[in-house]
Design an enzyme around this catalytic site. Structure first.
Site, PDB file in Angstrom:
ATOM      1  N   HIS A 196       0.612  -1.307   0.019  1.00  0.00           N
ATOM      2  CA  HIS A 196       0.126  -0.047  -0.049  1.00  0.00           C
ATOM      3  C   HIS A 196       0.792   1.154   0.140  1.00  0.00           C
ATOM      4  O   HIS A 196       0.993   1.950   0.860  1.00  0.00           O
ATOM      5  CB  HIS A 196      -1.025  -0.093   1.095  1.00  0.00           C
ATOM      6  CG  HIS A 196      -2.101  -1.222   1.162  1.00  0.00           C
ATOM      7  ND1 HIS A 196      -3.177  -0.867   0.429  1.00  0.00           N
ATOM      8  CD2 HIS A 196      -1.991  -2.383   1.317  1.00  0.00           C
ATOM      9  CE1 HIS A 196      -3.986  -1.916   0.557  1.00  0.00           C
ATOM     10  NE2 HIS A 196      -3.101  -2.897   1.123  1.00  0.00           N
ATOM     11  N   ASP A 279      -4.953 -13.903  -0.454  1.00  0.00           N
ATOM     12  CA  ASP A 279      -5.631 -12.551  -0.097  1.00  0.00           C
ATOM     13  C   ASP A 279      -6.983 -12.691   0.305  1.00  0.00           C
ATOM     14  O   ASP A 279      -7.823 -11.660   0.271  1.00  0.00           O
ATOM     15  CB  ASP A 279      -5.257 -11.522  -0.846  1.00  0.00           C
ATOM     16  CG  ASP A 279      -5.428  -9.915  -0.014  1.00  0.00           C
ATOM     17  OD1 ASP A 279      -5.675 -10.295   1.200  1.00  0.00           O
ATOM     18  OD2 ASP A 279      -5.312  -8.999  -0.808  1.00  0.00           O
TER      19      ASP A 279
END
Length: 394
Positions: A196, A279
């Protein structure tokens, strides 16, 4: 000793595929991998029926499945997630958090400590993966912006002191204090991962030298080539390609990354530097429709459709609903890579990244008997964890 012998299958080993051989297990460990079907007096026999016999899948990044999320903070959620993913070939995984308040994070870590010794019949828990909250706001994706901020030593050092179960922490390396945090993580044997992030090449180099040797969900919530005024800068994607030894993980569900990017990652990084991860959030192995990303108490509402979770406005993905078998299937069918490489990316490569390749990740003498049997379509038929059959198609 109580022996279990697997035979009549195609055994996937680091040296190639063995036809007509056998795998012998005792006390949860692989005793031998043989080229022939050798008689083992008194052994329990498992006829593979011509299926592939492969090392168990290792998922380095999973949030939930079967209607549960690790951040529900219940022992039942942990155990159910481990059990559901074992049905799809995962024999070991890293329970993963989302950006949250420190109190919630500590509750999840406390729950891990309670659930870990009770985990029987499900994928082995290898330790906790902390994802956030130290992220770039511009690349937050579906991470809750209420909790995102710069690394705070007063926070993370308190967490590290109390919870030795942490084995990985995903952080945006360009943030103030992130490199210093990475150094402290490495000193504790914890893997710092780039995630991120809006970092540029020069920032990635500093982070890499500090121990950030892995990139979380490569391409997703991550900078590529950027332009600042008249000048262009390489981002994290280009940096990972330039740094030969940097490892990456990809959500190979066939949705997060298109076919062309799956092929590109494989072509440049190779199977030895690329791990497959689900994920997966709570909606994995569940019907499509409304769901919650993160905790049931304060998570984000999402919608599951088109084989992926999305934010309600459908402007961003909100996590995967994939299982490990699907990742292997996609890499073979969409990316066109060999079966052995796809299996390696789901087994030996993540084991190597986590530095547990001496015990897991391949079918070799002395390693844990974590084994999965599947057919040509990668449909899971049997899952064995430490020598125990935990799932079998009837």
């Amino acid at each position: 000793m109580k022996y279990l012998k697997l035979y009549n299958g195609k055994i996937i080993t680091p040296g190639g595929i063995i036809n007509g051989g056998s795998v012998v297990i005792a006390d949860g460990v692989i005793v031998d991998v043989l080229k022939d079907d050798v008689d083992i007096p008194g052994a329990q026999l498992l006829d593979a029926g011509g299926a592939y016999i492969a090392p168990g899948f290792i998922d380095m990044h999973v949030h939930g499945g079967g209607g549960h999320d690790f951040m529900d903070n219940t022992v039942e959620a942990f155990l159910q997630i481990g059990a559901i993913h074992a049905r799809y070939g995962t024999t070991a995984l890293l329970p993963t958090t989302l950006s949250c308040g420190m109190d919630d994070l500590m509750k999840t870590l406390d729950t891990y400590e309670k659930a870990h010794p009770l985990n029987r019949g499900g994928a082995t828990f290898l330790g906790m993966h902390i994802e956030g909250p130290y992220f770039a706001m511009s690349q937050r994706g579906a991470q809750d912006p209420r909790y995102i901020h710069h690394p705070d030593p007063n926070e993370y050092e308190r967490i590290l002191e109390k919870y030795p179960s942490i084995v990985r922490w995903s952080v945006a390396p360009e943030l103030q204090g992130a490199v210093e945090m990475g150094i402290k993580l490495v000193q504790r044997g914890i893997l710092p991962s780039i995630a991120h992030t809006d970092a540029i090449y020069e920032e990635v180099l500093k982070a890499y030298d500090a121990g950030f040797t892995h990139a979380t969900h490569f391409y997703s919530a991550m900078s590529g080539v950027t332009r600042r005024d008249a000048f262009r800068y390489a981002g994290v994607v280009e940096s990972a390609y330039l740094l030969d030894d940097m490892t990456v993980e990809i959500i190979a569900d066939g949705v997060h990354l298109p076919e062309a990017l799956l092929k590109l990652v494989y072509k440049i990084k190779g199977a030895e530097h690329t791990a497959l991860v689900t994920d997966a959030m709570r909606a994995a192995a569940m019907p499509e429709g409304p769901s919650i990303l993160g905790s049931l108490h304060n998570g984000l509402e999402v919608i599951v459709e088109d084989d992926v979770a999305k934010l309600p406005d459908r402007k961003a993905f909100a996590g995967s609903v994939a299982t490990a078998d699907r990742l292997v299937r996609v890499m073979i069918n969409k990316a066109g890579i060999p079966l052995q490489d796809a299996v390696r990316m789901m087994s030996l490569t993540p084991a190597s990244i986590l530095k547990i390749q001496d015990k897991k990740g391949s079918l070799e003498k002395g390693k844990d008997a974590d084994i999965v049997l599947f057919n040509e379509n990668i449909d899971i038929q049997t899952t064995i964890i430490k020598g125990e059959i935990v799932y079998q198609v009837k």
